[in-house]
Scaffold this motif. Structure first.
Motif, PDB file in Angstrom:
ATOM      1  N   VAL A  89     -57.323 -24.674 -58.124  1.00  0.00           N
ATOM      2  CA  VAL A  89     -56.952 -23.668 -57.129  1.00  0.00           C
ATOM      3  C   VAL A  89     -58.243 -23.052 -56.640  1.00  0.00           C
ATOM      4  O   VAL A  89     -59.034 -22.545 -57.436  1.00  0.00           O
ATOM      5  CB  VAL A  89     -56.047 -22.572 -57.729  1.00  0.00           C
ATOM      6  N   GLU A 408     -46.140 -31.812 -55.881  1.00  0.00           N
ATOM      7  CA  GLU A 408     -45.527 -31.404 -54.612  1.00  0.00           C
ATOM      8  C   GLU A 408     -44.153 -32.060 -54.418  1.00  0.00           C
ATOM      9  O   GLU A 408     -43.180 -31.395 -54.024  1.00  0.00           O
ATOM     10  CB  GLU A 408     -46.490 -31.770 -53.484  1.00  0.00           C
TER      11      GLU A 408
ATOM     12  N   ASP B 401     -48.659 -28.312 -44.159  1.00  0.00           N
ATOM     13  CA  ASP B 401     -49.142 -28.820 -45.448  1.00  0.00           C
ATOM     14  C   ASP B 401     -50.317 -28.053 -46.039  1.00  0.00           C
ATOM     15  O   ASP B 401     -51.026 -28.589 -46.874  1.00  0.00           O
ATOM     16  CB  ASP B 401     -49.510 -30.300 -45.303  1.00  0.00           C
ATOM     17  N   TRP B 402     -50.541 -26.838 -45.636  1.00  0.00           N
ATOM     18  CA  TRP B 402     -51.661 -26.111 -46.258  1.00  0.00           C
ATOM     19  C   TRP B 402     -51.278 -25.681 -47.654  1.00  0.00           C
ATOM     20  O   TRP B 402     -50.181 -25.186 -47.894  1.00  0.00           O
ATOM     21  CB  TRP B 402     -52.003 -24.871 -45.450  1.00  0.00           C
ATOM     22  N   TRP B 403     -52.229 -25.803 -48.567  1.00  0.00           N
ATOM     23  CA  TRP B 403     -51.945 -25.377 -49.939  1.00  0.00           C
ATOM     24  C   TRP B 403     -53.225 -25.374 -50.759  1.00  0.00           C
ATOM     25  O   TRP B 403     -54.258 -25.876 -50.334  1.00  0.00           O
ATOM     26  CB  TRP B 403     -50.937 -26.330 -50.586  1.00  0.00           C
ATOM     27  N   GLY B 404     -53.122 -24.789 -51.946  1.00  0.00           N
ATOM     28  CA  GLY B 404     -54.146 -24.931 -52.960  1.00  0.00           C
ATOM     29  C   GLY B 404     -55.318 -23.981 -52.845  1.00  0.00           C
ATOM     30  O   GLY B 404     -56.116 -23.888 -53.766  1.00  0.00           O
ATOM     31  N   PHE B 405     -55.414 -23.266 -51.723  1.00  0.00           N
ATOM     32  CA  PHE B 405     -56.591 -22.427 -51.554  1.00  0.00           C
ATOM     33  C   PHE B 405     -56.521 -21.164 -52.382  1.00  0.00           C
ATOM     34  O   PHE B 405     -57.516 -20.496 -52.587  1.00  0.00           O
ATOM     35  CB  PHE B 405     -56.837 -22.111 -50.078  1.00  0.00           C
ATOM     36  N   LYS B 406     -55.319 -20.799 -52.837  1.00  0.00           N
ATOM     37  CA  LYS B 406     -55.210 -19.661 -53.743  1.00  0.00           C
ATOM     38  C   LYS B 406     -53.923 -19.788 -54.538  1.00  0.00           C
ATOM     39  O   LYS B 406     -53.072 -20.627 -54.249  1.00  0.00           O
ATOM     40  CB  LYS B 406     -55.271 -18.329 -52.992  1.00  0.00           C
ATOM     41  N   MET B 407     -53.800 -18.920 -55.521  1.00  0.00           N
ATOM     42  CA  MET B 407     -52.706 -19.074 -56.477  1.00  0.00           C
ATOM     43  C   MET B 407     -51.341 -19.037 -55.792  1.00  0.00           C
ATOM     44  O   MET B 407     -50.446 -19.824 -56.105  1.00  0.00           O
ATOM     45  CB  MET B 407     -52.820 -17.958 -57.528  1.00  0.00           C
ATOM     46  N   LEU B 410     -49.903 -22.311 -54.240  1.00  0.00           N
ATOM     47  CA  LEU B 410     -49.907 -23.483 -55.109  1.00  0.00           C
ATOM     48  C   LEU B 410     -48.629 -24.319 -54.977  1.00  0.00           C
ATOM     49  O   LEU B 410     -48.677 -25.541 -54.967  1.00  0.00           O
ATOM     50  CB  LEU B 410     -50.085 -23.029 -56.563  1.00  0.00           C
ATOM     51  N   ASP B 411     -47.494 -23.643 -54.883  1.00  0.00           N
ATOM     52  CA  ASP B 411     -46.213 -24.356 -54.957  1.00  0.00           C
ATOM     53  C   ASP B 411     -45.757 -24.878 -53.607  1.00  0.00           C
ATOM     54  O   ASP B 411     -44.613 -24.655 -53.195  1.00  0.00           O
ATOM     55  CB  ASP B 411     -45.135 -23.435 -55.545  1.00  0.00           C
ATOM     56  N   PHE B 412     -46.632 -25.586 -52.929  1.00  0.00           N
ATOM     57  CA  PHE B 412     -46.237 -26.092 -51.608  1.00  0.00           C
ATOM     58  C   PHE B 412     -45.444 -27.373 -51.746  1.00  0.00           C
ATOM     59  O   PHE B 412     -45.506 -28.075 -52.754  1.00  0.00           O
ATOM     60  CB  PHE B 412     -47.486 -26.328 -50.756  1.00  0.00           C
ATOM     61  N   THR B 413     -44.695 -27.647 -50.731  1.00  0.00           N
ATOM     62  CA  THR B 413     -44.202 -28.999 -50.541  1.00  0.00           C
ATOM     63  C   THR B 413     -44.284 -29.312 -49.060  1.00  0.00           C
ATOM     64  O   THR B 413     -44.049 -28.446 -48.212  1.00  0.00           O
ATOM     65  CB  THR B 413     -42.756 -29.195 -51.038  1.00  0.00           C
ATOM     66  N   ARG B 414     -44.628 -30.562 -48.767  1.00  0.00           N
ATOM     67  CA  ARG B 414     -44.721 -30.962 -47.363  1.00  0.00           C
ATOM     68  C   ARG B 414     -43.346 -30.904 -46.701  1.00  0.00           C
ATOM     69  O   ARG B 414     -43.243 -30.930 -45.480  1.00  0.00           O
ATOM     70  CB  ARG B 414     -45.308 -32.370 -47.255  1.00  0.00           C
TER      71      ARG B 414
END
Lengths: 426, 541
Positions: A89, A408, B401-407, B410-414
């Motif tokens: 992260v 995901e 699809d943005w994700w992961g840059f902060k806590m 985190l729980d993204f899905t496309r």
């Protein structure tokens, strides 16, 4: 293409201990990148390697067959500038292993040549599968920050030990002559190049006087012993120095220093590279291009244009296309597709995310194309891989099929139904 | 409040007449980054020190950005009185619902001005135009192969397989191409984080207090941001410029038409309501955690609620004074005027929120104080509470699809957009990014593909709504734009092919019937002042 279907049994060096498997991908249109497309072609994979590519290839008994009829078969995509495996992260600093304090803004000597990201690689990173199942099989995972950020490695995006993922030793030393590394030069461009020359001179002088150095009989050097040693393959022209640079004049400065020291260069980013394309072509220096970059976001990128990749190729410059992303490295095919929309021929775009980066980072003997003898990183698509509505059908890394599952997709499936209004299903 | 709450006030109020506008030309800019060096992004947060934009992750505390909204007003040139009047009503900071009063005429200092920064936008010159031969995606549900779109007086006059066109109409052959409404981005920081992204252009986050509801994004917008033109080349005709997400209450947004203008007033979308940017989660507590708070999510909720309590009391003070006229009128308070505008339904809430549980908290808080949330922005976990969004008619302004840059990302899905769409929520692809805004059609395509993987097959004719009709609704301007239907403003894009193909580009872009961009004609490719003379020796770009 029948005659290209060489059997390369002699090259069957096991790429991965657990890859003793024969797979035949049949019926699809094969895009080897190294040669013309083959309709109804077969890609034969044995023990982790591609052993034959072409039409009318005999399929050994017992081979696992993947029917690719109506589908497209390409080499695995190769992302050439990412921090995959080095971060979980981004804003959670404890999970960041791509930058060491020496090169953090405002601290240290801005030189971390000895820093290799390899030991920090986490094969179990939850980030990796997200791009892997979208067809990205190989990456250059790189350090970041400062004047000299450290050593990058090329990895296959599968495996449970770092050694199983690594593709040989370090593939490049990453550096920056850009606005983001101004600390290294006392805040001025001339200072940056002065500092880079100082470090290279020190490394050269140190190599000539190692014994004296160990006896404590040399002058002081401006960077650590480890850094001086790590720079030797760069000075020898063996290890590429991959330098982020954007302003046309900064790129020319990098070329100038490269000539002075006989360096093997790669330009990373190169927002205004198209403006000095003939210089790059003449020096045979390749560029890693982020295609979707057309804003004058800073004074070093006033010339940003979506046509950068196409213009560089027209001038004869070797180009690899990078997403520049870690979490969204799967967007590399969107980047390549946009390069086509802005003038790059389709074949060139596919090459720029497969064979070109493999060549730039010195691993094209094993990666980047579908040819007998190469490592079996292969993707089957249900259409044009550069199109956004195309879906991955199969991903094979080092001869083994990867399940198309990531955190995901698991979250997606977990919430596919909201049956009872509760939070989530067990 | 399940879908049955009061209509927004701006839909109910009688329409006062308003002044006709004047017009002006202008343009804008944006920022850009080369990502390899720094993977992090922060929504609206910009790190001016290196050439890096953090989209929502690591934010150098000093340089946070947020969102704001615009204040569109008059649309004089339009013939439709209703439209013109409606437009005016919305620009008012505190309209209607207060009975006309014979009270002493208050000065601007004592009484909120109806519309202190009125739109001066006027459509550019246009000629009656018939676009024919292309596939028309109306965004009203239809896909018309070989369809026709007739533009007269800046409006859509007719759409169909064949339409009756007046003599002398300019005919545009769109054979093999696609025709859609203009793209609308309801989450942009163009102009407030302009290119080049130097510190001097960092005008998107008034990061001096967790509640800056008093600031208006339009007062930061630099019309010469080159990003506006890049967005136009991507088919964007309307966008909401928001303050950043450093603050719980970031301030008012402004809705802009993507036209060249010397002033932001010349870009303001006539009649568009204001928005209020709110934020929850990591950003505000990161920014204020060491600066007096809030430093926790519970602290954020408490600060939010205290602000709504003060706003409620402020509204009551005014209502009492309007009723009684005893004593002096209440002292004006810009912060509370904006919050009261929300309570009255005149200002639309655009709520930056990532996590499912936080969205649920924000919804409950809106019930507690009696306002509506118009859209959750970013909503990386919106799919987890898509039923709650549907229940309250809250739209989801999301990334593909943005994700992961902060806590909290985190729980993204496309599949987020597709899942939300399937649940009956208005799904919107938003950009929060000066590059992403140029390719919202591609973001939609990626989300369509992710949906198909799980059997949610959203056809082109519906997916186009994600970047047109649905954001138009979120901005409260769907009466005028967002679909190709007779009577709507003629904001039209002709694409070189299917807009969901990566190879497709916008060929022509019309705003109010005027051809504002033509890829084939250098004279129809705007350039901002900033871009003039940048490369004396490199004339041809």
């Amino acid at each position: 293409m029948n005659r290209h279907s060489l059997l390369a049994a002699a090259l069957l060096l096991a790429a991965s201990p657990a890859a003793a498997q024969t797979i035949a991908i049949t019926g699809g249109t094969v895009y080897p990148v190294s040669g013309p497309a083959i309709r109804g072609g077969t890609v034969l994979i044995q023990n982790g390697r591609i052993t034959a590519v072409g039409a009318g290839i005999a399929i050994p008994a017992g081979a696992q067959r993947i029917d690719a009829t109506g589908k497209w078969v390409t080499p695995g995509l190769f992302e050439s500038s990412t921090t995959m495996g080095l971060v979980e992260v981004d804003a959670v600093r404890e999970t960041n292993d791509y930058e060491i304090r020496d090169v953090a803004p405002g601290s240290g000597d801005q030189v971390a040549a000895a820093f290799s990201v390899a030991d920090g690689l986490n094969p179990r990173s939850m980030v990796i599968p997200v791009s892997r199942i979208a067809g990205v099989t190989t990456a250059v995972s790189r350090p970041s920050g400062g004047l000299i950020a450290g050593q990058a490695v090329a990895i296959d995006l599968a495996g449970s030990r770092m050694e199983d993922m690594l593709i040989g030793g370090p593939v490049a030393m990453f550096a920056s002559i850009a606005e983001n590394s101004r600390d290294a030069g006392g805040g001025a461009r001339g200072g940056q190049s002065m500092r880079l020359r100082e470090v290279l001179e020190d490394a050269r002088a140190w190599a000539r006087s190692r014994q004296a150095f160990e006896r404590g009989e040399t002058r002081d050097f401006s960077v650590s012993r480890l850094d001086l040693e790590a720079l030797q393959p760069v000075l020898a022209g063996r290890l590429p120095l991959a330098v982020e640079a954007h302003r046309a004049s900064d790129i020319q400065t990098v070329l100038r220093i490269g000539r002075e020291y006989g360096l093997k260069l790669v330009i990373v980013g190169g927002t205004e590279a198209w403006m000095v394309a003939s210089d790059l072509a003449q020096a045979r220096v390749p560029v890693l291009v982020k295609v979707l970059n057309n804003l004058p976001g800073s004074f070093e990128s006033l010339g940003a244009t979506y046509e950068n990749a196409a213009r560089l190729r027209r001038a004869g410059v070797q180009v690899a296309i990078t997403s520049g992303e870690t979490f969204k490295a799967y967007n590399i095919r969107q980047e390549a597709g946009n390069a086509v929309a802005y003038g790059l021929p389709w074949d060139e775009a596919l090459r720029a995310i497969t064979l070109a980066p493999a060549q730039i980072f010195g691993v094209s003997d094993r990666y980047g194309s579908l040819e007998a003898g190469k490592v079996a990183d292969v993707v089957v698509w249900d259409g044009d891989p550069l199109e956004l509505l195309t879906r991955v059908s199969h991903v094979i890394i080092r001869g083994r099929e990867v399940p198309l599952v990531s955190r995901e997709t698991q979250l997606r499936d977990r919430y596919r139904q909201l049956d009872d209004g509760r939070a989530y299903r067990p | 409040m399940a879908g049955g709450g009061p209509l927004p006030g701006y839909l109910l109020h009688p329409f006062p007449l308003c002044r006709p506008p004047s017009s002006a030309p202008g343009e804008g800019a944006a920022y850009t980054v080369f990502p390899p060096h720094l993977p992090g992004r922060v929504d609206g947060a910009y790190n001016g020190a290196s050439s890096t934009i953090f989209r929502d992750g690591r934010i150098p505390a000093a340089i946070l950005s947020m969102h704001q909204e615009p204040n569109p007003m008059n649309r004089a040139p339009y013939a439709l009185v209703l439209v013109a009047a409606a437009a005016c009503s919305q620009g008012q900071a505190r309209p209607a619902s207060r009975p006309a009063t014979p009270a002493p005429p208050p000065s601007a200092a004592t009484r909120p001005a109806a519309n202190p920064f009125p739109s001066t936008y006027r459509p550019f010159a246009s000629t009656p135009t018939l676009i024919r031969g292309g596939t028309v995606l109306t965004a009203a549900g239809q896909a018309i192969p070989n369809g026709q779109v007739l533009i007269v007086d800046g409006k859509i006059a007719a759409v169909g397989a064949t339409v009756t066109a007046p003599a002398g109409v300019t005919v545009v052959d769109a054979t093999g191409r696609y025709v859609t409404p203009g793209v609308i981005d309801d989450h942009s920081h163009l102009g407030v984080y302009a290119s080049p992204g130097v510190q001097a252009h960092s005008d998107g986050n008034e990061a001096t207090s967790p509640n800056t509801a008093e600031v208006w994004a339009e007062h930061s917008v630099w019309p010469q941001d080159p990003g506006f033109v890049r967005a136009l080349e991507g088919g964007v005709t309307t966008m909401q410029i928001l303050p950043g997400s450093a603050n719980l209450f970031g301030g008012r947004s402004v809705v802009l038409k993507n036209v060249p203008s010397r002033t932001v007033q010349g870009m303001k979308f006539p009649g568009a309501p204001y928005g209020l940017k709110m934020a929850c989660g990591e950003n505000p507590k990161r920014v204020y955690g060491q600066r007096g708070g809030p430093s926790t999510r519970m602290g954020e909720m408490a600060a939010d609620r205290q602000s709504w309590i003060r706003a409620t009391a402020y509204r009551e003070r005014w209502e009492r004074w309007d009723r009684d006229h005893t004593g002096n009128p209440p002292e004006r308070d810009l912060e509370l005027e904006t919050l009261v505008g929300v309570l009255r339904g005149e200002i639309l809430v655009h709520n930056h929120c990532y996590r499912a549980d936080e969205m649920a908290q924000m919804i409950d808080m809106s019930h507690e104080f009696g306002y509506r949330i118009r859209s959750f922005h970013h909503g990386v976990e919106a799919y987890k509470v898509r039923d709650l969004l549907a229940r309250d008619s809250i739209s989801g302004s999301l990334w593909a699809d943005w994700w992961g840059f902060k806590m909290e990302a985190l729980d993204f899905t496309r599949a987020n957009l597709a899942l939300v769409h399937e649940a009956g929520v208005r799904a919107i692809v938003h950009s929060d990014d000066p590059t992403g805004i140029q390719k919202l059609n591609q973001e939609a395509a990626k989300a369509m593909e992710a949906g198909r993987e799980i059997g949610i097959d959203v056809p082109d004719s519906v997916a186009i709504r994600w970047l047109t009709a649905n954001p138009a609704w979120a901005l409260g301007i769907d009466r005028w734009v967002g679909t190709l239907e007779p009577g709507k403003n003629a904001d039209v894009v002709i694409w070189s092919g299917n807009p969901f193909s990566v190879y497709t580009r916008a060929d022509q872009v019309y705003i109010d019937g005027a051809l504002m961009f033509d890829r084939m004609n250098p004279n129809r490719r705007p350039r901002t002042d900033f871009e003039v003379g940048l490369f004396p020796a490199e004339a041809a770009r």
